[in-house]
Design a protein around this motif. Structure first.
Motif, mmCIF file in Angstrom:
data_model
loop_
_atom_site.group_PDB
_atom_site.id
_atom_site.type_symbol
_atom_site.label_atom_id
_atom_site.label_comp_id
_atom_site.label_asym_id
_atom_site.label_seq_id
_atom_site.Cartn_x
_atom_site.Cartn_y
_atom_site.Cartn_z
ATOM 1 N N ARG A 227 3.472 11.895 -1.759
ATOM 2 C CA ARG A 227 2.635 11.016 -0.678
ATOM 3 C C ARG A 227 2.330 9.486 -0.565
ATOM 4 O O ARG A 227 2.300 8.425 0.061
ATOM 5 C CB ARG A 227 2.016 11.660 0.199
ATOM 6 C CG ARG A 227 2.508 13.033 0.986
ATOM 7 C CD ARG A 227 1.511 13.582 1.596
ATOM 8 N NE ARG A 227 1.164 12.983 2.823
ATOM 9 C CZ ARG A 227 0.266 13.396 3.791
ATOM 10 N NH1 ARG A 227 -0.476 14.116 3.623
ATOM 11 N NH2 ARG A 227 0.580 13.007 4.519
ATOM 12 N N GLY A 228 1.941 9.228 -2.469
ATOM 13 C CA GLY A 228 2.357 8.296 -2.235
ATOM 14 C C GLY A 228 0.449 7.709 -2.805
ATOM 15 O O GLY A 228 -0.782 8.955 -2.521
ATOM 16 N N HIS A 229 -0.415 6.577 -3.511
ATOM 17 C CA HIS A 229 -1.675 6.327 -3.600
ATOM 18 C C HIS A 229 -1.502 4.557 -3.504
ATOM 19 O O HIS A 229 -0.833 3.893 -4.031
ATOM 20 C CB HIS A 229 -2.024 6.193 -5.580
ATOM 21 C CG HIS A 229 -2.750 6.520 -4.963
ATOM 22 N ND1 HIS A 229 -3.491 7.154 -7.304
ATOM 23 C CD2 HIS A 229 -4.505 5.960 -4.939
ATOM 24 C CE1 HIS A 229 -4.588 6.868 -7.097
ATOM 25 N NE2 HIS A 229 -5.725 5.995 -5.852
ATOM 26 N N THR A 230 -2.824 4.268 -2.481
ATOM 27 C CA THR A 230 -3.104 3.419 -1.492
ATOM 28 C C THR A 230 -4.028 2.632 -2.652
ATOM 29 O O THR A 230 -5.263 3.706 -2.897
ATOM 30 C CB THR A 230 -2.937 3.228 -0.398
ATOM 31 O OG1 THR A 230 -2.220 4.282 0.239
ATOM 32 C CG2 THR A 230 -3.093 1.803 0.213
ATOM 33 N N ILE A 231 -4.177 1.338 -2.682
ATOM 34 C CA ILE A 231 -5.253 0.964 -3.550
ATOM 35 C C ILE A 231 -6.054 -0.249 -2.511
ATOM 36 O O ILE A 231 -4.460 -1.088 -1.655
ATOM 37 C CB ILE A 231 -4.816 0.126 -4.755
ATOM 38 C CG1 ILE A 231 -4.052 1.105 -5.835
ATOM 39 C CG2 ILE A 231 -5.756 -1.308 -5.266
ATOM 40 C CD1 ILE A 231 -5.492 1.365 -6.226
ATOM 41 N N LEU A 297 0.324 3.434 -8.457
ATOM 42 C CA LEU A 297 -0.635 3.147 -7.869
ATOM 43 C C LEU A 297 0.517 1.893 -7.113
ATOM 44 O O LEU A 297 0.767 0.996 -7.324
ATOM 45 C CB LEU A 297 -1.869 2.540 -8.349
ATOM 46 C CG LEU A 297 -2.049 3.369 -9.101
ATOM 47 C CD1 LEU A 297 -2.969 2.068 -9.510
ATOM 48 C CD2 LEU A 297 -3.264 4.018 -8.484
ATOM 49 N N ASN A 298 1.359 2.546 -5.690
ATOM 50 C CA ASN A 298 2.129 2.047 -5.390
ATOM 51 C C ASN A 298 2.345 1.404 -3.933
ATOM 52 O O ASN A 298 3.264 1.398 -3.469
ATOM 53 C CB ASN A 298 3.461 3.404 -4.851
ATOM 54 C CG ASN A 298 3.015 4.175 -4.007
ATOM 55 O OD1 ASN A 298 1.832 4.469 -3.568
ATOM 56 N ND2 ASN A 298 3.745 4.986 -3.339
ATOM 57 N N CYS A 299 1.008 1.268 -3.611
ATOM 58 C CA CYS A 299 0.819 0.092 -2.887
ATOM 59 C C CYS A 299 -0.431 -0.910 -3.078
ATOM 60 O O CYS A 299 -1.544 0.559 -3.155
ATOM 61 C CB CYS A 299 0.752 0.761 -1.061
ATOM 62 S SG CYS A 299 0.422 -0.254 -0.009
ATOM 63 N N VAL A 300 -0.595 -2.431 -2.427
ATOM 64 C CA VAL A 300 -2.100 -2.806 -2.540
ATOM 65 C C VAL A 300 -2.292 -3.365 -1.092
ATOM 66 O O VAL A 300 -0.934 -3.645 -0.200
ATOM 67 C CB VAL A 300 -2.391 -3.614 -3.678
ATOM 68 C CG1 VAL A 300 -3.468 -4.676 -3.513
ATOM 69 C CG2 VAL A 300 -1.314 -3.426 -4.812
ATOM 70 N N ALA A 334 4.730 -2.117 -3.212
ATOM 71 C CA ALA A 334 4.335 -2.327 -1.959
ATOM 72 C C ALA A 334 2.974 -2.910 -1.615
ATOM 73 O O ALA A 334 1.927 -2.743 -2.733
ATOM 74 C CB ALA A 334 4.991 -1.853 -0.783
ATOM 75 N N CYS A 335 3.132 -4.242 -1.436
ATOM 76 C CA CYS A 335 2.239 -4.967 -0.925
ATOM 77 C C CYS A 335 1.658 -5.374 0.795
ATOM 78 O O CYS A 335 2.545 -5.388 1.201
ATOM 79 C CB CYS A 335 2.381 -6.494 -1.847
ATOM 80 S SG CYS A 335 0.634 -6.835 -1.411
ATOM 81 N N LEU A 336 0.465 -5.028 1.596
ATOM 82 C CA LEU A 336 -0.022 -5.561 2.588
ATOM 83 C C LEU A 336 -0.799 -6.977 2.614
ATOM 84 O O LEU A 336 -1.916 -7.087 2.292
ATOM 85 C CB LEU A 336 -0.011 -4.611 3.369
ATOM 86 C CG LEU A 336 -1.026 -4.655 4.445
ATOM 87 C CD1 LEU A 336 -2.184 -5.324 4.839
ATOM 88 C CD2 LEU A 336 0.420 -5.087 5.455
ATOM 89 N N LEU A 337 -0.873 -8.251 2.658
ATOM 90 C CA LEU A 337 -1.828 -8.778 2.790
ATOM 91 C C LEU A 337 -2.260 -9.200 4.122
ATOM 92 O O LEU A 337 -1.481 -9.332 4.904
ATOM 93 C CB LEU A 337 -1.150 -10.109 2.312
ATOM 94 C CG LEU A 337 -0.146 -10.288 1.040
ATOM 95 C CD1 LEU A 337 0.258 -12.050 0.265
ATOM 96 C CD2 LEU A 337 -1.464 -9.732 0.367
ATOM 97 N N ILE A 441 -0.724 0.655 8.123
ATOM 98 C CA ILE A 441 0.779 -0.390 7.391
ATOM 99 C C ILE A 441 0.673 0.139 5.767
ATOM 100 O O ILE A 441 1.310 0.818 5.301
ATOM 101 C CB ILE A 441 0.750 -1.638 8.015
ATOM 102 C CG1 ILE A 441 1.012 -1.909 8.887
ATOM 103 C CG2 ILE A 441 2.414 -2.000 6.760
ATOM 104 C CD1 ILE A 441 1.281 -3.275 10.087
ATOM 105 N N GLY A 442 -0.465 -0.106 5.450
ATOM 106 C CA GLY A 442 -0.194 0.119 4.240
ATOM 107 C C GLY A 442 -0.092 1.292 3.495
ATOM 108 O O GLY A 442 0.586 1.895 2.534
#
Ligand SMILES: NC(=O)C1=CN([C@@H]2O[C@H](COP(=O)(O)OP(=O)(O)OC[C@H]3O[C@@H](n4cnc5c(N)ncnc54)[C@H](OP(=O)(O)O)[C@@H]3O)[C@@H](O)[C@H]2O)[C@@H](O)CC1
Ligand SMILES: [K+]
Length: 507
Positions: A227-231, A297-300, A334-337, A441-442
């Motif tokens: 399910r992925g890993h968010t930073i 780590l597939n999303c920041v 991916a990246c959420l800013l 969203i992240g």
């Protein structure tokens, strides 16, 4: 709309028939609004086809026993085409604007201007609308309240305040974008036999049908790493709450693991507030680069509480750095800013664009109006136009998905696809609610949901969660309502699988 009209007419339905159906839909709505006997309607008819619809509605109401007075703008009442024919078919007197007394009527039909509005109302039209606004008589607007631009929701000067708006074929952006939304009252969309619309670029209401098929439900046999890993990057000691809100949002929406990257001075305060969210010391861009060398780590998510300036710009550059370490089957990060990650590029959107273009991963930015204006302060062309136009131009310029927040949140992608929110919750106007949205969203990006769908889904679920909680909502409450919102979504997903639905398209 005009395009659909042309195609329908080309397919054999003539314009006057469409006008008859439009006028009938308006008359029917008036009857539903005011059932009973001895009703008096005043009908304001403009010089174009909107006025023509008004003449048809006036005639039908008169045939149904209503007292009706018709008023036109002088000297510009309908004189050509279908509208002139509708006027000729009206069996009563035609009055000028001076005889219009809204308080004497039980109901007013606003058929002054619709899709053909070209500029702000002035002179006679402005005075007429102002007189209508000063009375508290119910108003049924034909197609769009006069003074509101149907394609943008913008109002230059004065606009009618409708109790109910009857539109044709499909809703228009101006029915959902502010300030137009405030003027339209209840909305009825009447099928008058206009052909199907295939607008390009597509503008859709942010309905579950836009993104439900792409929603990342967990697999029966899945595991947390799948399910992925968010930073989420935390701010310094006095600014840690925003990142924790985002982290909790990401976890609640289904990221398998979430780690808060925290500067040393904030470690203990973050540790004291975290349980399922993990913690890692990260002191600036070099540390972040080292952490992100782990390609799992597939999303920041970065921006909330991060601080404005050169360090944040460098952190963004690290998160968006091109990657050469991806193994087979691994997707780019991916990246959420949001927030400070955007404000740090104030007046330098070109630099942010270059960084975004250098990354192969999906990027979503989530500014509010102030952040958007600061980011693009050196790009006046992007700041001009409706919220829909601005969002589309920004997405195209940056090459990423843009979510421009507000009660009428717009999500746009670089190809021109866009959604408009179907009304937020007033309780979302509270500190930290945007940080939770970033996390939502992240968390969806982390699970591999495509960026446009993830942004639209995050916005929608954020609103549903707020509506479930209702009065007294604070940001901490939003992630806690997500399980209920997801259960509703799951039930809807089952129904959609059985029946199948299509996104609702605005003109
Ligand atoms: N499409 C469909 O499928 C169907 C559409 N139908 C109906 O047609 C409507 C669109 O009709 P439309 O195109 O004739 O435009 P409309 O809104 O009547 O206004 C144009 C007139 O207003 C004038 N004018 C404009 N702004 C002004 C201002 N600020 N102040 C003063 N004047 C102003 C403008 O003058 P101009 O600027 O050109 O000199 C022109 O004379 C649509 O909303 C729906 O109700 C239905 O009948 C059935 C199916
Ligand atoms: K109107």
């Amino acid at each position: 709309m005009a395009e659909a009209d042309r195609r329908t007419i080309a397919a054999g339905t003539d314009g006057y028939t469409l006008m008859q159906r439009a006028g009938r839909a308006v008359a029917d709505a008036c009857e539903v609004m005011l059932p009973g006997a001895s009703r008096f309607a005043a009908v304001l008819c403009g010089p174009g086809n909107n006025g023509g619809d008004g003449f048809v509605a006036a005639r039908l109401l008169k045939e149904r026993g209503w007292s009706v007075s018709v008023h036109v703008l002088e000297p510009r009442d309908p004189s050509t085409g279908d509208a002139a024919r509708a006027k000729a078919d009206w069996p009563g007197d035609i009055h000028g604007p001076d005889d219009f007394d809204p308080s004497a009527a039980d109901l007013v039909i606003d058929a002054l201007f619709g899709a053909g509005l070209k500029r702000g109302l002035s002179g006679q039209a402005e005075r007429l609308v102002q007189r209508l606004k000063d009375a508290d008589t119910p108003v049924v607007a034909v197609d769009i309240p006069s003074g509101v631009d149907g394609s943008s929701g913008m109002v230059t000067g004065v606009a009618v305040d409708a109790t109910l708006t009857v539109t044709f074929g499909c809703a228009k952006p101006g029915h959902y974008l502010y300030p137009g939304r405030r003027h339209r009252g209840r909305l009825v969309v009447s099928d008058i036999g206009l052909g199907p619309l295939e607008p390009h670029p597509a503008t859709m209401l942010n309905d579950t049908t836009v993104w439900l098929q792409a929603f990342p439900w967990p697999d029966q046999d899945g595991h947390k790493y799948k399910r992925g890993h968010t930073i989420v990057v935390s701010g310094s000691l006095a600014h840690t709450g925003a990142a924790r809100l985002a982290a909790r949002g990401a976890l609640r929406i289904g990221a398998g693991l979430v780690t808060l990257a925290s500067p040393k001075d904030a470690l203990s305060v973050n540790a004291a507030h975290l349980t399922a969210v993990m913690l890692r010391e990260v002191n600036g861009p070099d540390d972040l680069a080292e952490l992100l060398s782990d390609s799992r780590l597939n999303c920041v998510v970065m921006g909330p509480g991060l601080g404005v300036g050169a360090v944040t710009r460098s952190l963004v550059a690290v998160a968006l750095a091109p990657r050469s370490d991806l193994r087979d089957g691994q997707s780019p990060r991916a990246c959420l800013l949001d927030a400070d990650a955007l404000t740090s590029f104030s007046g330098d959107a070109g630099r942010l664009r270059d960084l975004i273009r250098s990354t192969s991963g999906a990027v979503v930015i989530t500014p509010h109006d102030g952040e958007f204006a600061r980011l693009f302060s050196n790009e006046p062309a992007i700041l001009a136009g409706s919220k829909l136009d601005r969002s589309r131009k920004a997405a195209q310029f940056l090459g990423c998905v843009v979510l421009l927040k507000g009660p009428d949140t717009v999500v746009a992608d670089p190809k021109g696809r866009a959604t408009i929110s179907d009304g937020g919750s007033p309780w979302l106007a509270t500190a930290g609610s945007g940080d939770v949205l970033s996390g939502f969203i992240g968390g969806l990006l982390t699970q591999g949901m495509p960026a446009f769908e993830a942004a639209a889904a995050g916005d929608h679920l954020h609103t549903i969660a707020a509506k479930i909680f209702g009065p007294g909502l604070i940001a901490e409450d939003i992630p806690e309502q997500l399980p209920a919102a997801l259960r509703m979504l799951q039930a809807e997903g089952g129904a959609a699988e059985r029946g199948g639905t299509q996104p609702l398209t605005l003109a």
